[in-house]
Design a protein around this motif. Structure first.
Motif, PDB file in Angstrom:
ATOM      1  N   LEU A 158       0.796  -1.228   0.000  1.00 16.99           N
ATOM      2  CA  LEU A 158       0.000   0.000   0.000  1.00 16.99           C
ATOM      3  C   LEU A 158       0.831   1.281   0.000  1.00 16.99           C
ATOM      4  N   ALA A 159       1.952   1.269   0.713  1.00 14.21           N
ATOM      5  CA  ALA A 159       2.777   2.482   0.789  1.00 14.21           C
ATOM      6  C   ALA A 159       3.213   2.996  -0.591  1.00 14.21           C
ATOM      7  N   PRO A 160       3.678   2.124  -1.513  1.00 17.58           N
ATOM      8  CA  PRO A 160       4.073   2.612  -2.837  1.00 17.58           C
ATOM      9  C   PRO A 160       2.926   3.299  -3.577  1.00 17.58           C
ATOM     10  N   ARG A 161       1.711   2.804  -3.381  1.00 17.43           N
ATOM     11  CA  ARG A 161       0.550   3.418  -4.039  1.00 17.43           C
ATOM     12  C   ARG A 161       0.212   4.745  -3.375  1.00 17.43           C
ATOM     13  N   GLY A 162       0.454   4.813  -2.066  1.00 17.78           N
ATOM     14  CA  GLY A 162       0.205   6.050  -1.355  1.00 17.78           C
ATOM     15  C   GLY A 162       1.135   7.161  -1.786  1.00 17.78           C
ATOM     16  N   GLU A 163       2.354   6.793  -2.167  1.00 19.44           N
ATOM     17  CA  GLU A 163       3.320   7.785  -2.625  1.00 19.44           C
ATOM     18  C   GLU A 163       2.894   8.405  -3.953  1.00 19.44           C
ATOM     19  N   GLU A 164       2.081   7.665  -4.701  1.00 17.61           N
ATOM     20  CA  GLU A 164       1.648   8.130  -6.019  1.00 17.61           C
ATOM     21  C   GLU A 164       0.322   8.882  -5.964  1.00 17.61           C
ATOM     22  N   ASN A 165      -0.404   8.722  -4.852  1.00 16.33           N
ATOM     23  CA  ASN A 165      -1.744   9.300  -4.771  1.00 16.33           C
ATOM     24  C   ASN A 165      -1.995   9.802  -3.345  1.00 16.33           C
ATOM     25  N   GLU A 166      -2.227  11.090  -3.201  1.00 10.68           N
ATOM     26  CA  GLU A 166      -2.387  11.684  -1.874  1.00 10.68           C
ATOM     27  C   GLU A 166      -3.611  11.124  -1.144  1.00 10.68           C
ATOM     28  N   SER A 167      -4.680  10.878  -1.898  1.00 12.28           N
ATOM     29  CA  SER A 167      -5.899  10.332  -1.294  1.00 12.28           C
ATOM     30  C   SER A 167      -5.648   8.933  -0.735  1.00 12.28           C
ATOM     31  N   PHE A 168      -4.902   8.124  -1.501  1.00 14.50           N
ATOM     32  CA  PHE A 168      -4.558   6.774  -1.031  1.00 14.50           C
ATOM     33  C   PHE A 168      -3.723   6.851   0.241  1.00 14.50           C
ATOM     34  N   LEU A 169      -2.793   7.811   0.265  1.00 11.44           N
ATOM     35  CA  LEU A 169      -1.912   7.957   1.430  1.00 11.44           C
ATOM     36  C   LEU A 169      -2.729   8.307   2.677  1.00 11.44           C
ATOM     37  N   GLU A 170      -3.706   9.173   2.532  1.00 17.74           N
ATOM     38  CA  GLU A 170      -4.558   9.540   3.660  1.00 17.74           C
ATOM     39  C   GLU A 170      -5.331   8.326   4.177  1.00 17.74           C
ATOM     40  N   ASP A 171      -5.868   7.531   3.250  1.00 21.48           N
ATOM     41  CA  ASP A 171      -6.611   6.322   3.643  1.00 21.48           C
ATOM     42  C   ASP A 171      -5.694   5.318   4.335  1.00 21.48           C
ATOM     43  N   LEU A 172      -4.465   5.207   3.827  1.00 22.01           N
ATOM     44  CA  LEU A 172      -3.505   4.279   4.430  1.00 22.01           C
ATOM     45  C   LEU A 172      -3.152   4.719   5.846  1.00 22.01           C
ATOM     46  N   GLU A 173      -2.908   6.011   6.030  1.00 18.36           N
ATOM     47  CA  GLU A 173      -2.551   6.529   7.353  1.00 18.36           C
ATOM     48  C   GLU A 173      -3.677   6.297   8.356  1.00 18.36           C
ATOM     49  N   LYS A 174      -4.907   6.493   7.910  1.00 16.98           N
ATOM     50  CA  LYS A 174      -6.054   6.251   8.786  1.00 16.98           C
ATOM     51  C   LYS A 174      -6.122   4.780   9.191  1.00 16.98           C
TER      52      LYS A 174
END
Length: 226
Positions: A127-143
């Motif tokens: 998930l982290a690599p996808r979060g680096e490419e997409n801010e929305s994904f990163l927010e969901d991952l952090e949550k």
């Protein structure tokens, strides 16, 4: 200056309703659309035999779609992903947001089952690599990762992620994507028509007194309150 509302009697209203001609085949199509979209395969098959209404998609595909739905709702996300790819590999290839949400659901299930090390490894590698490419994904991952910071998940501000409603939300997203891939509407038409009925009645309420439908399940008319 206020305008006095006009009164339409029950007899007059019923006459107007009876003058509106609705073809049975149109209502049958609405019913079939609802059964297919919501995944009632057996009911759709029976209705097809009784009414002669042709479904918009192969009814056998409903069983496959509902199997995916059941897998997600049961927390078996890996199985669900495999089944989606068996149905149509392009669904997840062309929908990165859906794939991320499925992977996020996998992470949630690991956390739910208290597999902390596996959850951290999965989050970092998948998930982290996808979060680096997409801010929305990163927010969901952090949550989602925030769930690990609490010994009692019930005390976490984002505890709703481990609620059944989150599984249902993900399953609904997958269901809509499969329907779209089959060139079928992702939402049934019938509920939209009912919402339109409610809206039209609200508009009429401002102008006239008339027999209103208050119970959508019976469609019974209620005498106007003057």
């Amino acid at each position: 200056m206020s305008t006095k509302k006009k009164l339409i009697t029950r007899d007059d209203w019923e006459k107007r309703l009876n003058d509106v001609k609705i073809r049975k085949k149109d209502t049958d199509r609405l019913v079939m659309n609802f059964l297919v979209t919501e995944g009632y395969a057996k009911a759709a098959e029976k209705f097809k035999m009784e009414s002669g209404t042709k479904p918009e998609i192969d009814l056998a595909s409903i069983e496959d779609r509902m199997a995916v739905n059941k897998a997600v709702q049961s927390g078996n996300v890996e199985d669900a992903i495999e089944m989606v790819n068996d149905l149509n590999p392009e669904i997840l290839k062309t929908n990165p947001q859906l794939f991320f949400h499925l992977q996020q659901q996998r992470l949630i299930e690991l956390i739910r089952n208290e597999k902390v090390e596996e959850a951290l490894e999965f989050a970092q590698e998948e998930l982290a690599p996808r979060g680096e490419e997409n801010e929305s994904f990163l927010e969901d991952l952090e949550k989602t990762v925030a769930l690990l910071a609490f010994e009692e998940v019930s005390e976490c501000p984002v505890r709703e992620l481990v609620d059944v409603s989150q599984r249902l939300k993900t399953a609904s997203e997958v269901n809509a994507a499969i329907l779209t891939s089959q060139s079928h509407e992702k939402d049934p038409k019938l509920p939209s028509l009912l919402k339109m009925l409610i809206w039209v009645q609200d508009q009429l309420d401002e102008k006239v007194y008339y027999p209103r439908i208050t119970n959508l399940s019976t469609a019974s008319l209620e005498n106007p309150a003057v």
